[in-house]
Write a protein that holds these residues in place. Structure first.
Motif, PDB file in Angstrom:
ATOM      1  N   THR A  94       0.810  -1.222   0.000  1.00  0.00           N
ATOM      2  CA  THR A  94       0.000   0.000   0.000  1.00  0.00           C
ATOM      3  C   THR A  94       0.843   1.272   0.000  1.00  0.00           C
ATOM      4  N   SER A  95       2.147   1.160   0.293  1.00  0.00           N
ATOM      5  CA  SER A  95       2.994   2.354   0.244  1.00  0.00           C
ATOM      6  C   SER A  95       3.129   2.887  -1.181  1.00  0.00           C
ATOM      7  N   LEU A  96       2.792   2.063  -2.178  1.00  0.00           N
ATOM      8  CA  LEU A  96       2.847   2.496  -3.571  1.00  0.00           C
ATOM      9  C   LEU A  96       1.632   3.337  -3.953  1.00  0.00           C
ATOM     10  N   TYR A  97       0.567   3.235  -3.183  1.00  0.00           N
ATOM     11  CA  TYR A  97      -0.690   3.840  -3.596  1.00  0.00           C
ATOM     12  C   TYR A  97      -0.898   5.165  -2.865  1.00  0.00           C
ATOM     13  N   THR A  98      -0.112   6.150  -3.319  1.00  0.00           N
ATOM     14  CA  THR A  98      -0.182   7.514  -2.799  1.00  0.00           C
ATOM     15  C   THR A  98      -0.323   8.473  -3.972  1.00  0.00           C
ATOM     16  N   LEU A  99      -0.861   9.645  -3.713  1.00  0.00           N
ATOM     17  CA  LEU A  99      -0.994  10.643  -4.775  1.00  0.00           C
ATOM     18  C   LEU A  99       0.365  11.047  -5.335  1.00  0.00           C
ATOM     19  N   LYS A 100       1.349  11.176  -4.479  1.00  0.00           N
ATOM     20  CA  LYS A 100       2.682  11.567  -4.944  1.00  0.00           C
ATOM     21  C   LYS A 100       3.227  10.558  -5.944  1.00  0.00           C
ATOM     22  N   ARG A 101       3.140   9.254  -5.615  1.00  0.00           N
ATOM     23  CA  ARG A 101       3.672   8.251  -6.535  1.00  0.00           C
ATOM     24  C   ARG A 101       2.837   8.175  -7.803  1.00  0.00           C
ATOM     25  N   TYR A 102       1.509   8.312  -7.680  1.00  0.00           N
ATOM     26  CA  TYR A 102       0.662   8.304  -8.882  1.00  0.00           C
ATOM     27  C   TYR A 102       1.024   9.463  -9.806  1.00  0.00           C
ATOM     28  N   CYS A 103       1.344  10.637  -9.251  1.00  0.00           N
ATOM     29  CA  CYS A 103       1.778  11.763 -10.089  1.00  0.00           C
ATOM     30  C   CYS A 103       3.081  11.431 -10.809  1.00  0.00           C
ATOM     31  N   GLU A 104       3.997  10.784 -10.104  1.00  0.00           N
ATOM     32  CA  GLU A 104       5.244  10.356 -10.737  1.00  0.00           C
ATOM     33  C   GLU A 104       4.955   9.342 -11.845  1.00  0.00           C
ATOM     34  N   GLU A 105       3.963   8.501 -11.647  1.00  0.00           N
ATOM     35  CA  GLU A 105       3.565   7.537 -12.667  1.00  0.00           C
ATOM     36  C   GLU A 105       3.047   8.246 -13.916  1.00  0.00           C
ATOM     37  N   VAL A 106       2.178   9.230 -13.713  1.00  0.00           N
ATOM     38  CA  VAL A 106       1.647   9.996 -14.854  1.00  0.00           C
ATOM     39  C   VAL A 106       2.777  10.663 -15.617  1.00  0.00           C
ATOM     40  N   ASP A 107       3.718  11.243 -14.899  1.00  0.00           N
ATOM     41  CA  ASP A 107       4.799  11.948 -15.584  1.00  0.00           C
ATOM     42  C   ASP A 107       5.721  10.979 -16.307  1.00  0.00           C
ATOM     43  N   ALA A 108       5.926   9.784 -15.746  1.00  0.00           N
ATOM     44  CA  ALA A 108       6.740   8.782 -16.428  1.00  0.00           C
ATOM     45  C   ALA A 108       6.091   8.363 -17.746  1.00  0.00           C
ATOM     46  N   VAL A 109       4.772   8.207 -17.742  1.00  0.00           N
ATOM     47  CA  VAL A 109       4.045   7.862 -18.977  1.00  0.00           C
ATOM     48  C   VAL A 109       4.165   8.996 -19.984  1.00  0.00           C
ATOM     49  N   ARG A 110       3.973  10.230 -19.522  1.00  0.00           N
ATOM     50  CA  ARG A 110       4.073  11.375 -20.444  1.00  0.00           C
ATOM     51  C   ARG A 110       5.467  11.467 -21.053  1.00  0.00           C
ATOM     52  N   LYS A 111       6.492  11.360 -20.216  1.00  0.00           N
ATOM     53  CA  LYS A 111       7.859  11.479 -20.725  1.00  0.00           C
ATOM     54  C   LYS A 111       8.187  10.392 -21.740  1.00  0.00           C
ATOM     55  N   GLU A 112       7.694   9.188 -21.498  1.00  0.00           N
ATOM     56  CA  GLU A 112       8.010   8.067 -22.380  1.00  0.00           C
ATOM     57  C   GLU A 112       7.263   8.139 -23.703  1.00  0.00           C
ATOM     58  N   LEU A 113       6.025   8.616 -23.664  1.00  0.00           N
ATOM     59  CA  LEU A 113       5.159   8.503 -24.843  1.00  0.00           C
ATOM     60  C   LEU A 113       4.882   9.815 -25.565  1.00  0.00           C
ATOM     61  N   VAL A 114       5.176  10.956 -24.945  1.00  0.00           N
ATOM     62  CA  VAL A 114       4.848  12.256 -25.545  1.00  0.00           C
ATOM     63  C   VAL A 114       6.104  13.124 -25.564  1.00  0.00           C
ATOM     64  N   ASP A 115       6.337  13.742 -26.692  1.00  0.00           N
ATOM     65  CA  ASP A 115       7.476  14.657 -26.826  1.00  0.00           C
ATOM     66  C   ASP A 115       6.994  16.070 -26.518  1.00  0.00           C
ATOM     67  N   GLY A 116       7.007  16.417 -25.218  1.00  0.00           N
ATOM     68  CA  GLY A 116       6.553  17.741 -24.818  1.00  0.00           C
ATOM     69  C   GLY A 116       5.281  17.677 -24.004  1.00  0.00           C
ATOM     70  N   PRO A 117       4.593  18.819 -23.842  1.00  0.00           N
ATOM     71  CA  PRO A 117       3.379  18.857 -23.030  1.00  0.00           C
ATOM     72  C   PRO A 117       2.205  18.157 -23.716  1.00  0.00           C
ATOM     73  N   ALA A 118       1.182  17.844 -22.923  1.00  0.00           N
ATOM     74  CA  ALA A 118       0.010  17.121 -23.421  1.00  0.00           C
ATOM     75  C   ALA A 118      -1.256  17.696 -22.798  1.00  0.00           C
TER      76      ALA A 118
END
Length: 301
Positions: free
Chosen positions: A81-105
């Motif tokens: 359950t230590s993985l399920y925090t808003l802070k880590r979820y935000c890092e998850e979103v940004d990791a997806v954006r960085k990997e799949l999008v070149d720039g803002p979305a």
């Protein structure tokens, strides 16, 4: 909406995020097109319902990305359950954006996904072209007061019965479950039959994530999110914002109005025949409103 209106993704990609890998579904996979990243509700459900109800974006010159959040769907699972925090979820979103999008979305969030989108916008606002908030809020304590108002509309006897079961922890009692079923129909999805994709997402919920972050059901908040409130912080989010809410939404129009008054650059659309899923309940109007907003942002990009 017919299932025939849904399309399959062009590419399934697994992206490394803090805590594991997540499954990302990309529609109209042309990197030259503006990207829309969708964050589904829950927490703890796979993205089936959001990707299928929003895949029309791929037919309208947008690259559309949805993903199963960590612990759900085809993504890695963990009981930590230590993985399920808003802070880590935000890092998850940004990791997806960085990997799949070149720039803002463009970032789109529904329900819990809207809380995550707001949290992301407060911390990573420079990465956003726009913010689309569907059936969500920025202040959960205020939402709880609104939910209690909706519950009291069932009658004081039923409301007091629910409070008594909640105090005793008897959430599985038949009379309590019957009241939740009625509230779900009134305020979550008012269609006679739930869309297949929505039911599939609910049926495949990771209940330990939902209970840890939210609570026992849609109308009781006892988890990590219970005191979350960004209503003053969103004043610093300057990208264009579209707020969508249903007239009968569990996350009420009062919640939407509270956000609308705080964002510097927001537009709000009320769906008079919808509850918590206007993309299923009023799909024609929903598509029109969303595309108009996105097209305007692209013209000014």
């Amino acid at each position: 909406m017919s299932e025939d209106n849904y399309q399959t993704w062009d590419r399934l990609v697994y992206v490394k995020v803090p805590g594991g890998q997540v499954a990302c579904y990309i529609y109209n996979d042309d990197p030259a097109l503006p990207s829309v990243i969708a964050l589904n509700g829950g927490p703890g459900v796979p993205c089936d319902y959001i990707r299928e109800s929003h895949s029309f974006l791929a037919d309208n010159s947008y690259r559309f990305i949805a993903f199963d959040q960590l612990g759900t769907g085809s993504s890695d699972r963990s009981n930590d359950t230590s993985l399920y925090t808003l802070k880590r979820y935000c890092e998850e979103v940004d990791a997806v954006r960085k990997e799949l999008v070149d720039g803002p979305a463009h970032l789109l969030g529904h329900s819990w996904g809207g809380w995550l989108a707001i949290e992301y916008a407060c911390s990573y606002g420079e990465n956003l072209l726009s913010l689309i908030l569907e059936d969500t809020c920025a202040d959960i304590p205020f939402l709880v007061s609104e939910l209690n108002r909706l519950r009291s509309e069932l009658g004081q006897e039923i409301f007091q019965m629910m409070l008594a079961h909640e105090a005793a922890g008897t959430f599985e009692h038949p009379e309590y479950k019957a009241a939740i079923t009625l509230l779900d129909y009134r305020h979550v999805c008012r269609l006679k039959e739930r869309p297949t994709a929505l039911q599939r997402s609910v049926d495949n919920m990771s209940e330990h994530i939902y209970e840890h972050m939210q609570g026992p059901n849609e109308f009781v908040y006892t988890g990590e999110l219970a005191n979350w409130n960004r209503v003053e912080d969103i004043k610093s989010v300057h990208c264009p914002v579209l707020i969508i809410v249903g007239q009968f939404d569990e996350i009420t129009s009062n919640c939407a109005q509270q956000m609308y008054q705080k964002f510097p650059n927001a537009k709000m659309e009320l769906f008079l025949e919808s509850s918590h899923t206007p993309f299923f309940e009023e799909p024609v109007k929903f598509r029109k409103i969303l595309l108009q907003f996105l097209d305007i942002q692209q013209k000014h990009a």
